[in-house]
Design an enzyme around this catalytic site. Structure first.
Site, PDB file in Angstrom:
ATOM      1  N   GLY A 126     -13.693  -1.054  10.021  1.00 16.31           N
ATOM      2  CA  GLY A 126     -13.075  -1.080  11.336  1.00 16.31           C
ATOM      3  C   GLY A 126     -11.577  -0.959  11.194  1.00 16.31           C
ATOM      4  O   GLY A 126     -11.031  -1.049  10.092  1.00 16.31           O
ATOM      5  N   GLU A 170     -11.409  -6.100   2.036  1.00 17.03           N
ATOM      6  CA  GLU A 170     -10.421  -5.038   1.779  1.00 17.03           C
ATOM      7  C   GLU A 170     -10.979  -3.954   0.846  1.00 17.03           C
ATOM      8  O   GLU A 170     -10.326  -3.512  -0.104  1.00 17.03           O
ATOM      9  CB  GLU A 170      -9.119  -5.626   1.215  1.00 17.03           C
ATOM     10  CG  GLU A 170      -8.486  -6.697   2.081  1.00 17.03           C
ATOM     11  CD  GLU A 170      -7.959  -6.199   3.429  1.00 17.03           C
ATOM     12  OE1 GLU A 170      -7.882  -4.972   3.644  1.00 17.03           O
ATOM     13  OE2 GLU A 170      -7.623  -7.055   4.264  1.00 17.03           O
ATOM     14  N   CYS A 220      -4.257   0.763  25.258  1.00 17.66           N
ATOM     15  CA  CYS A 220      -5.201   1.039  26.346  1.00 17.66           C
ATOM     16  C   CYS A 220      -6.532   0.355  26.007  1.00 17.66           C
ATOM     17  O   CYS A 220      -6.604  -0.411  25.051  1.00 17.66           O
ATOM     18  CB  CYS A 220      -5.379   2.535  26.557  1.00 17.66           C
ATOM     19  SG  CYS A 220      -6.270   3.393  25.222  1.00 17.66           S
ATOM     20  N   GLU A 264       1.089   0.081   1.723  1.00 16.83           N
ATOM     21  CA  GLU A 264       2.155  -0.873   1.944  1.00 16.83           C
ATOM     22  C   GLU A 264       1.505  -2.033   2.686  1.00 16.83           C
ATOM     23  O   GLU A 264       1.131  -1.899   3.854  1.00 16.83           O
ATOM     24  CB  GLU A 264       3.279  -0.263   2.782  1.00 16.83           C
ATOM     25  CG  GLU A 264       4.425  -1.221   3.010  1.00 16.83           C
ATOM     26  CD  GLU A 264       5.554  -0.602   3.821  1.00 16.83           C
ATOM     27  OE1 GLU A 264       6.307  -1.373   4.419  1.00 16.83           O
ATOM     28  OE2 GLU A 264       5.671   0.634   3.861  1.00 16.83           O
TER      29      GLU A 264
END
Length: 190
Positions: A9, A86, A146, A169
């Site tokens: 996601g 991760e 939005c 980063e």
């Protein structure tokens, strides 16, 4: 039969809190889990999985030369589940080690991570997971501008969107935002 899951996601989609919840549920049932996270993500300290809601736990740090399969297969008894946070930062050999854990040790592996970087390119770890996962699941969140589904990551430098530069980063909401495709290419002027 164990499977390799890749749950991806955009940022702020609740990936880490979902991992922490799965770990908690396994352990509440008296089952053993091993939690891993790449060493490159040191925002909360190396070897720590942390959610933005303030919940965290220690994890086994994955370095460039870590053999995840060796770590898991050395456990007595084997864990009931392996969780990885991760996953976009994994190397190709790490993905293959996860495949080995599923196929040879019959242990389910659930990996959480981002799909694409701020340049709108697949992370190498994510590409490997897409190729090898038995189940691929999207964890959805909404665009910061939005109500559309966030599908892209927008990076900021000095308050301005950037589309070039260092691919990795480590940063949070001050550096990156999850946005829809329209707002990725046409972010609001601030």
């Amino acid at each position: 039969m164990a499977q390799l899951y890749f749950r991806y996601g955009a940022m702020n989609a609740s990936k880490s809190i979902q991992l922490l919840t799965v770990a908690h549920n396994y352990e509440q049932s008296g089952k053993k889990v091993l939690v891993f996270t790449p060493a490159i993500d040191d925002r909360y300290g190396v070897g720590k999985v942390a959610s933005r809601v303030g919940i965290s736990r220690e994890a086994i740090s994955i370095g460039d030369d870590t053999d995840i399969y060796a770590v898991v297969s050395a456990e007595e008894p084997y864990p009931d589940c392996v969780l990885v946070d991760e996953g976009q930062f994994l190397h190709a050999e790490h993905v293959q080690q996860l495949v080995q854990i599923v196929d040879e040790l019959d242990i389910p592996v659930i990996v959480y991570g981002l799909l694409k970087n701020f340049k709108n390119e697949l992370f190498p770890g994510s590409a490997g997971l897409l190729s090898e996962a038995d189940k691929i699941e999207e964890i959805k969140t909404v665009c910061v501008y939005c109500n559309k589904k966030a599908t892209h990551i927008l990076k900021y430098k000095n308050g301005k969107p950037v589309y070039t530069g260092e691919t990795i980063e480590i940063g949070g909401n001050d550096t990156y935002s999850s946005v829809c495709r329209r707002h990725y290419y046409h972010p609001p002027v601030e």
